[in-house]
Design a protein around this motif. Structure first.
Motif, PDB file in Angstrom:
ATOM      1  N   THR A  30       0.829  -1.212   0.000  1.00 32.13           N
ATOM      2  CA  THR A  30       0.000   0.000   0.000  1.00 32.13           C
ATOM      3  C   THR A  30       0.861   1.259   0.000  1.00 32.13           C
ATOM      4  O   THR A  30       0.612   2.200  -0.758  1.00 32.13           O
ATOM      5  N   ILE A  31       1.883   1.275   0.839  1.00 34.69           N
ATOM      6  CA  ILE A  31       2.758   2.441   0.929  1.00 34.69           C
ATOM      7  C   ILE A  31       3.486   2.676  -0.394  1.00 34.69           C
ATOM      8  O   ILE A  31       3.562   3.804  -0.896  1.00 34.69           O
ATOM      9  N   VAL A  32       3.990   1.608  -0.977  1.00 34.60           N
ATOM     10  CA  VAL A  32       4.774   1.721  -2.207  1.00 34.60           C
ATOM     11  C   VAL A  32       3.916   2.188  -3.380  1.00 34.60           C
ATOM     12  O   VAL A  32       4.352   2.978  -4.223  1.00 34.60           O
TER      13      VAL A  32
ATOM     14  N   SER B 212       4.836  15.340  -2.302  1.00 37.76           N
ATOM     15  CA  SER B 212       4.597  14.764  -0.972  1.00 37.76           C
ATOM     16  C   SER B 212       3.166  14.274  -0.812  1.00 37.76           C
ATOM     17  O   SER B 212       2.910  13.248  -0.163  1.00 37.76           O
ATOM     18  N   SER B 213       2.216  14.984  -1.437  1.00 41.67           N
ATOM     19  CA  SER B 213       0.809  14.585  -1.344  1.00 41.67           C
ATOM     20  C   SER B 213       0.534  13.269  -2.060  1.00 41.67           C
ATOM     21  O   SER B 213      -0.423  12.559  -1.729  1.00 41.67           O
ATOM     22  N   LEU B 214       1.353  12.949  -3.048  1.00 37.65           N
ATOM     23  CA  LEU B 214       1.188  11.667  -3.734  1.00 37.65           C
ATOM     24  C   LEU B 214       1.312  10.504  -2.758  1.00 37.65           C
ATOM     25  O   LEU B 214       0.651   9.475  -2.903  1.00 37.65           O
ATOM     26  N   PHE B 215       2.163  10.676  -1.744  1.00 33.84           N
ATOM     27  CA  PHE B 215       2.391   9.600  -0.778  1.00 33.84           C
ATOM     28  C   PHE B 215       1.404   9.619   0.382  1.00 33.84           C
ATOM     29  O   PHE B 215       1.175   8.590   1.013  1.00 33.84           O
ATOM     30  N   THR B 216       0.824  10.789   0.669  1.00 32.48           N
ATOM     31  CA  THR B 216      -0.023  10.900   1.859  1.00 32.48           C
ATOM     32  C   THR B 216      -1.515  10.960   1.560  1.00 32.48           C
ATOM     33  O   THR B 216      -2.325  10.513   2.375  1.00 32.48           O
TER      34      THR B 216
ATOM     35  N   PHE C  12      -5.079   2.154   3.652  1.00 30.48           N
ATOM     36  CA  PHE C  12      -4.700   1.189   4.681  1.00 30.48           C
ATOM     37  C   PHE C  12      -5.931   0.427   5.171  1.00 30.48           C
ATOM     38  O   PHE C  12      -5.900  -0.798   5.339  1.00 30.48           O
ATOM     39  N   ALA C  13      -7.016   1.169   5.403  1.00 30.85           N
ATOM     40  CA  ALA C  13      -8.257   0.534   5.850  1.00 30.85           C
ATOM     41  C   ALA C  13      -8.839  -0.367   4.774  1.00 30.85           C
ATOM     42  O   ALA C  13      -9.509  -1.360   5.071  1.00 30.85           O
ATOM     43  N   LEU C  14      -8.576  -0.031   3.532  1.00 35.36           N
ATOM     44  CA  LEU C  14      -9.155  -0.761   2.408  1.00 35.36           C
ATOM     45  C   LEU C  14      -8.293  -1.941   1.971  1.00 35.36           C
ATOM     46  O   LEU C  14      -8.763  -3.071   1.873  1.00 35.36           O
ATOM     47  N   VAL C  15      -7.007  -1.676   1.719  1.00 30.93           N
ATOM     48  CA  VAL C  15      -6.144  -2.675   1.082  1.00 30.93           C
ATOM     49  C   VAL C  15      -5.718  -3.780   2.032  1.00 30.93           C
ATOM     50  O   VAL C  15      -5.712  -4.957   1.653  1.00 30.93           O
TER      51      VAL C  15
END
Length: 324
Positions: free
Chosen positions: A238-240, A269-273, A280-283
């Motif tokens: 998810t993070i990647v 930076s917004s691309l990552f956040t 996280f809740a979904l994946v």
């Protein structure tokens, strides 16, 4: 005849093996493909409301700036049924993707194991997952294009049945695949990380936590390992993949016309956040349930659970060939 000739316990074991579905047989790949299709399609369908919210948070972050307020706005302005918009794309699109991803991963894993004999297993996992995902995303892309438009444009279409012809009429065939490269950008890293970290997590759990061989564990223990490794792999992936996921949503919603324009306007930076908490809740739960359902289907058909036993699978397959 072999079982009769050998007799006793050994003969019975061989007869059981002959009746069981052989690893790496055409039937084996068919079961893996079907298992991937059912597990991915049903789990993605189940979390459609969260996906609707996620996509809207990505294309309109000022309005949908948190999970709870976003859900309230959607229900208040568009009704409860709006949370299930795009369910057909989730069920059938991700079903097609899951069938290709899981089934072809198993096929490529065996193929590359034969080609890269003696090589690091991580390379085999990497090439296998990447090869499978490239094909899987080609299958998913048209469904994803329609799904995003249905979820973010209330007047675009009701679902796949009217969405497909409407998108084709307005944008042609290219309209279904304009997000393919960003989709690869999102899903290829995710898939590589997911499969590789899953395989290594399973190895780690058996060797250092349970400290038993997989075949010595109960089916419940094996499926428990599958769930833990599945959640770990989903969280890392998810993070990647989050930056590319934001770009895909913006392109399909016609928010921006190019990847560069999307990156420039969203902000690096917004691309990552952006939408990371909802992802996280979904994946995480989706990937965990996918692995659980997938391995449950394999267990029910007499196959071993996934991960951590590639060398044993290869030896078993060779033994079965000799027996037959």
């Amino acid at each position: 005849m072999v079982g009769v000739a050998l007799g006793g316990v050994e003969g019975e074991e061989i007869e059981k093996r002959r009746r069981k579905l052989r690893v790496f047989s055409p039937e084996y790949y068919a079961v893996c493909g079907l298992g991937g299709m059912l597990s991915a399609g049903t789990t993605h369908f189940a979390v459609t409301p969260l996906d609707v919210l996620k996509v809207n948070m990505q294309v309109n972050p000022l309005k949908y700036n948190s999970i709870f307020s976003g859900l309230n706005i959607l229900v208040k302005e568009q009704g409860l049924s709006s949370l299930w918009r795009g369910w057909g794309g989730k069920l059938f699109g991700y079903g097609a993707q899951g069938g290709c991803k899981f089934g072809l991963y198993e096929y490529f894993k065996k193929t590359y194991s034969d080609v890269f004999v003696g090589q690091d297993r991580s390379l085999i996992f990497l090439f296998s997952s990447a090869s499978a995902q490239v094909i899987a995303d080609v299958a998913l892309c048209p469904f994803e294009a329609v799904k995003v438009r249905v979820q973010t444009e209330a007047k675009f279409a009701k679902g796949l049945v009217d969405g497909f012809p409407k998108l084709y009429a307005s944008e042609g065939l290219s309209g279904f695949y304009k997000g393919l490269f960003p989709l690869w950008g999102r899903n290829l890293p995710f898939s590589v990380i997911m499969f590789t970290s899953f395989e290594h997590s399973v190895d780690l759990l058996y060797r250092n936590v349970i400290q038993k061989k997989k075949e010595d564990c109960s089916r419940a223990q094996q499926l428990g390992v599958t769930c833990i490794a599945g959640y770990t792999s989903g969280a890392i992936g998810t993070i990647v993949s989050n930056p590319a996921d934001n770009i895909v949503a913006s392109l399909y919603n016609k928010k921006f016309n190019s990847v560069w324009q999307a990156v420039k306007n969203i902000g690096f930076s917004s691309l990552f956040t952006r939408s990371l908490p909802i992802r996280f809740a979904l994946v995480g739960p989706v990937v965990t349930l996918q692995w659980f359902f997938y391995d449950t289907i394999k267990v029910l058909t007499g196959l071993p659970t996934s991960g951590g036993i590639m060398d044993d699978e290869l030896r078993t397959a060779k033994a079965d060939v000799l027996i037959h």
